[in-house]
Design a protein around this motif. Structure first.
Motif, short mmCIF file in Angstrom:
data_model
loop_
_atom_site.label_atom_id
_atom_site.label_comp_id
_atom_site.label_asym_id
_atom_site.label_seq_id
_atom_site.Cartn_x
_atom_site.Cartn_y
_atom_site.Cartn_z
N ALA A 132 0.83 -1.20 0.00
CA ALA A 132 0.00 0.00 0.00
C ALA A 132 0.87 1.25 0.00
CB ALA A 132 -0.92 -0.02 1.22
N PRO A 133 0.31 2.35 -0.52
CA PRO A 133 -1.09 2.60 -0.86
C PRO A 133 -1.49 2.00 -2.21
CG PRO A 133 0.21 4.59 -1.20
CD PRO A 133 1.12 3.60 -0.55
N PRO A 134 -2.80 1.69 -2.36
CA PRO A 134 -3.28 1.09 -3.60
C PRO A 134 -3.43 2.11 -4.71
CG PRO A 134 -5.09 1.41 -2.10
CD PRO A 134 -3.86 1.82 -1.36
N ALA A 135 -3.74 1.60 -5.90
CA ALA A 135 -3.98 2.47 -7.05
C ALA A 135 -5.42 2.95 -7.06
CB ALA A 135 -3.68 1.69 -8.33
N GLU A 136 -5.66 3.97 -7.84
CA GLU A 136 -7.04 4.40 -8.11
C GLU A 136 -7.68 3.39 -9.06
OE1 GLU A 136 -8.79 6.83 -6.86
OE2 GLU A 136 -7.22 7.86 -5.73
N TYR A 148 7.25 -1.43 -5.16
CA TYR A 148 6.53 -0.29 -5.72
C TYR A 148 5.18 -0.15 -5.02
CZ TYR A 148 3.50 -3.42 -8.48
OH TYR A 148 2.59 -4.37 -8.87
N THR A 149 4.54 0.98 -5.20
CA THR A 149 3.22 1.25 -4.61
C THR A 149 2.34 1.96 -5.64
OG1 THR A 149 3.75 3.46 -3.77
CG2 THR A 149 4.33 1.59 -2.36
N ALA A 150 1.05 1.90 -5.43
CA ALA A 150 0.05 2.78 -6.07
C ALA A 150 -0.04 2.66 -7.59
CB ALA A 150 0.32 4.25 -5.70
N GLU A 151 0.61 1.67 -8.20
CA GLU A 151 0.53 1.51 -9.65
C GLU A 151 -0.54 0.52 -10.07
OE1 GLU A 151 4.28 0.70 -11.53
OE2 GLU A 151 5.36 1.90 -10.05
N SER A 152 -0.89 -0.40 -9.21
CA SER A 152 -1.87 -1.44 -9.53
C SER A 152 -2.56 -1.85 -8.23
CB SER A 152 -1.20 -2.64 -10.19
OG SER A 152 -0.17 -3.16 -9.38
N PHE A 153 -3.52 -2.78 -8.34
CA PHE A 153 -4.26 -3.28 -7.17
C PHE A 153 -5.03 -2.14 -6.51
CE2 PHE A 153 -0.34 -5.83 -7.59
CZ PHE A 153 -0.91 -7.02 -8.01
#
Length: 889
Positions: free
Chosen positions: A253-257, A290-295
């Motif tokens: 985390a953080p997750p993606a939009e 990595y974070t926030a690119e997927s999921f």
């Protein structure tokens, strides 16, 4: 080498052995091999947890469910001995903290200062994502045995709830695959058999369900047990640890939009903080991430989003998979199981440490999030959802599904009025609601979860929609990770309303699992009103209105007991009771007490009311001796199994037939059906498929044999891409065709709100390219309830579309269900403008005669995750009623 060029094998997984209590058995002492040297089986993992609990005062083990195959699902409670001595008091305090209405002023603050934080770590929900379980067992040992002061201090502040295997059946399937395909040193060639799982893979549970999509549908015993255990603890942090493609690194985390709009800002801040804690640990170890690119955090049925909507800091972690013991990656590096284990172990321990360091703030925010949910319900646009007992068993089923998730449900003790709006898109208006109406208040601690599950349309932000359209223009992958609609009233087909006004009615809390109505037999007088008493010797027939899933369950129960059942092909009415087409007629044999007992038992088990009547004359419609009333029998039923069937699609079919309705069937490998095995069956279901599709099996002589079987009287039922196979120009199975957008058609923006547009320019398959896939939207359909596949339905309904498939109308058969006109098509979810244009007026369900048989095509999967209960009967109708009435009727 591991990700980032640092090999986890070069450094110990844990501090030196001298820092651990020798009385607590290390992993290799029990398993006979070091962590990561081979894949641990589910029974071995349970045995190791038990060994830790027997040796350490820091550990208890509890069972929360049994899998379909009877394997135990257990979690470990790990904390400092002083906490373990009062663990039930700690659990009770967590429950109290989660409900602000239970606490006196200042009590929440006192609990935040004194209580440990509860961190639930869940591993292996997908059985072939194997490294997470290995990490869980090493973490459990470390927390149980480490003697260093930082660990002692950490465990005073944290109670860890550690679930090492959420899907033991799937894991055992994966372990067997490795045992069968590997020998000696691991083969790192990514094309080696050990890295290529056969159908259906270990991802799914025994019933071939994806357990990470089942949190609020709760179709599976593993999920029901997990949800119940979560509610027994109400942890403040919940982490679900997974694996992803071998060429990736590590995600946290953080997750993606997009992020579900019901998730509060406090949780978003905690995602950032936990991400920073994990990043620091990975930076020290030299691991990539990595974070926030997927999921994303949009669909509320994941192992991170569902806990989050309950007020926990829910997070998903993803590790690149070694797909066995070791695999060569695209860059030439070798990723080992031990590498993956080390990464998951690092993230797990960092999460526990971050939680411990922020214990008081986490407890305060958890309490605040639950308190603010109550306040949002008091002042928000929806005050309550209302579920009237129009079909009592259906209303009770939905109320029960909500209550099992910790959502408060009340039952009205009196009639009341409310200005309410339904899910048909029409404006709100004053309505009367009878006693027994279920009231689901928005003002409750679980208000965010109930809003997410019950709101008709989970709106997407304009910024995300704009970005999605730009990705579409550039031919980039969509950012949608799962479906974009899931409204429970629409999916269950249960009449439901919402109101912006406070509900003023005397009501009582419904039971935690509200029971449905008591089923049974009620004599029906000429007035059409049920009369007291039992059916007597003068009973002419038993009648069951086919008006809900309870009636279908009763029918299935009667057929299993070999009770002669007939179904009315046309509606009729006796007094004030209407019997739609499909209603059941059971003629008793004189003095047959055994049949009476079977009818009563089936009605009671299903929660259905069977009416007894003393005459075959009706007041309206057909009489009970009409030729329009046909015998219904359990067919010899086969469901295609194995390649190329989509495992979740098969799982949905099997769940509906076997688990919900008890309809016997035979799973048959597709190759066996194609080789002539189909001749044994009356009805064959081809679930949705995956490439290379059914064409690989049914071509040439096999396709000709399939066609002959249909013409000889067989019923072929196809879902989704199986319907596309049947609709190919060369198949000859149906006059319907798959529709495509024409090459070069102008690109237009998405219209998720469903405004009117021009007529489509489309061609048949091979004349263009598929439209953009519909990412799980719920669409309105028109229904022909006089046709056997639609018996018991109204003239409109809702279906899930989760594909790029569009079908023309049949020219030779019945277009039983068709998509609504463009301006009324979309009910919920995201829908591209071009897809909407193609779908408007297109076919969803076709029944086409072929010789003495029939082909029935569903444009999408009516068994979707076993959850779209509104379509259960439609599928059963195709299995039971369509053969009985014949395609020519």
């Amino acid at each position: 080498m591991g990700a980032g060029g640092v090999s986890a094998a070069e450094a110990p997984l844990l501090p030196p052995a001298s820092d651990h209590d020798p009385a607590v058995p290390a992993f290799e002492q029990v398993m006979g091999h070091p962590p990561g040297a081979r894949v641990t089986g589910s029974a071995e993992a349970v045995r190791y947890l038990d060994a830790l609990a027997a040796a350490s005062p820091r550990v208890q083990v509890r069972e929360y469910a049994r899998s379909h195959e009877g394997r135990p699902l257990r979690y470990a409670i790990i904390s400092h001995p002083s906490n373990m001595e009062r663990i039930e008091a700690i659990r009770a305090d967590a429950i109290r903290l989660s409900d602000p209405r239970r606490l006196a002023p200042g009590e929440a603050e006192a609990m935040a200062r004194s209580s440990p934080v509860l961190v639930w770590l869940a591993y292996g929900v997908h059985g072939n994502e194997h490294s997470s379980t290995e990490a869980a067992l090493v973490l459990a040992y470390h927390l149980a045995a480490a003697r260093a002061e930082p660990v002692e201090r950490l465990l005073r502040d944290v109670v860890v709830l550690l679930d090492p295997i959420q899907n033991p059946d799937g894991r055992e399937r994966f372990v067997r695959h490795l045992a069968e395909t590997s020998s000696g040193p691991p083969r790192t060639d990514p094309q080696a058999a050990e890295h290529d799982e056969p159908w259906p893979s270990g991802r799914f549970n025994h019933m071939l369900f994806d357990l990470n999509r089942d949190w609020f549908f709760q179709t599976q015993p593993e999920t029901r047990g997990k949800v119940a255990s979560f509610l027994e603890w109400m942890p403040q942090v919940y982490v679900d640890l997974h694996e992803m493609g071998s060429n990736a690194t590590y995600y946290f985390a953080p997750p993606a939009e997009p992020i579900n709009r019901n998730i509060p800002l406090q949780i978003r801040r905690w995602w950032e903080l936990f991400g920073q804690g994990n990043a620091s640990a990975f930076d020290r170890a030299g691991f990539d991430y990595y974070t926030a690119e997927s999921f994303d955090g949009y669909y509320p049925g994941y192992g991170d989003s569902w806990p989050t909507l309950h007020g926990a800091v829910g997070m998903t972690y993803e590790q690149a998979s070694a797909a066995g013991l070791a695999i060569e990656r695209r860059d030439g590096s070798i990723l080992t199981l031990r590498d993956a284990l080390a990464h998951h172990l690092t993230a797990s321990l960092a999460t526990v440490q971050t939680a411990g360091a922020n214990r008081e703030a986490l407890l305060r925010d958890h309490h605040a999030v639950r308190r603010e949910a109550i306040e949002a319900g008091e002042h928000g646009p929806v005050k309550a959802w209302l579920i009237p007992p129009t079909v009592p068993s259906a209303a009770a089923r939905l109320a029960s599904l909500l209550a099992r998730q910790g959502i408060e449900v009340q039952a009205a003790a009196e009639e009341f009025s409310s200005r309410a709006q339904g899910y048909d898109g029409l404006p709100a208006k004053p309505r009367r609601f009878p006693p027994g109406t279920f009231i689901v208040p928005a003002a409750q601690p679980a208000g965010r979860l109930v809003t997410a599950l019950m709101e008709m349309d989970p709106m997407l932000g304009e910024e995300f929609i704009g970005e999605e359209m730009e990705r579409r223009r550039l031919k980039e992958d969509s950012a949608f990770f799962d479906v974009t609609a899931w409204s429970l009233p629409l999916m269950t087909g249960v009449e439901t309303y919402w109101t912006a006004d406070p509900v003023r009615a005397r009501a009582e809390a419904a039971a935690p699992d509200p029971a449905g109505p008591a089923g049974g037999i009620a004599p029906l007088a000429a007035t059409g009103r049920p009369q007291p008493g039992a059916p007597g010797a003068s009973t002419y027939a038993f009648l069951l209105p086919y008006d809900g899933n309870a009636a279908a369950r009763a029918m299935a129960g009667l057929l299993r007991e070999q009770v002669p059942v007939r179904a009315a092909g046309r509606p009729f009415k006796i007094g004030k009771v209407s019997f739609p087409a499909g209603s059941l007629v059971i003629r008793p044999r004189g003095g047959d007490g055994e049949m009476l007992a079977k009818v009563r038992a089936a009605a009671e088990a299903a929660g259905a009311i069977v009416h007894s009547v003393e005459s075959g004359l009706t007041d309206e419609g057909i009489d009970l001796g009409s030729e329009s009333i046909r015998q219904v029998k359990l067919p010899r039923l086969a469901v295609a199994y194995g390649e190329p069937v989509s495992p979740p699609s098969y799982g949905g079919v099997a769940h509906v037939l076997e688990s919900v309705y008890g309809i016997p069937f035979t799973p048959v490998r597709t190759a066996t059906l194609a080789a002539g095995g189909i001749s044994r069956y009356d009805v064959v279901v081809l679930p949705d498929d995956r490439p290379p599709g059914y064409e690989r099996h049914f071509s040439g002589p096999a396709l000709e044999a399939l066609d002959r079987w249909v013409k000889a009287g067989g019923t072929l039922i196809t879902f989704g891409r199986a319907s596309a196979f049947a609709a190919r120009k060369g198949s000859g199975l149906t006059s319907a065709r798959r529709l495509m957008k024409r090459a070069g058609e102008d690109e237009r923006p998405a219209d998720p709100n469903g405004s009117a547009s021009r007529e489509p320019e489309s061609g048949e398959e091979d004349d263009g390219e598929p439209p953009d896939p519909v990412p799980g939207a719920i669409l309105r359909v028109a229904i022909e309830p006089s046709k056997p596949p639609a018996f018991g339905y109204g003239k409109e309904g809702a279906v899930m579309v989760n594909s790029d498939l569009v079908f023309s109308l049949s020219r030779q058969g019945r277009n039983v269900v068709t998509f609504a006109p463009r301006e009324r098509l979309r009910l919920a979810g995201f829908l591209h403008d071009e897809s909407a244009e193609l779908l408007a007026g297109a076919a969803y369900l076709i029944e086409e005669p072929r010789g003495r048989g029939r082909v029935i095509l569903f444009a999408d999967d009516p068994g979707f995750r076993g959850s779209f209960e509104a379509l259960h009967r439609m599928f059963l109708n195709c299995v039971l009623f369509a053969p009985a009435f014949g395609a020519a009727d």
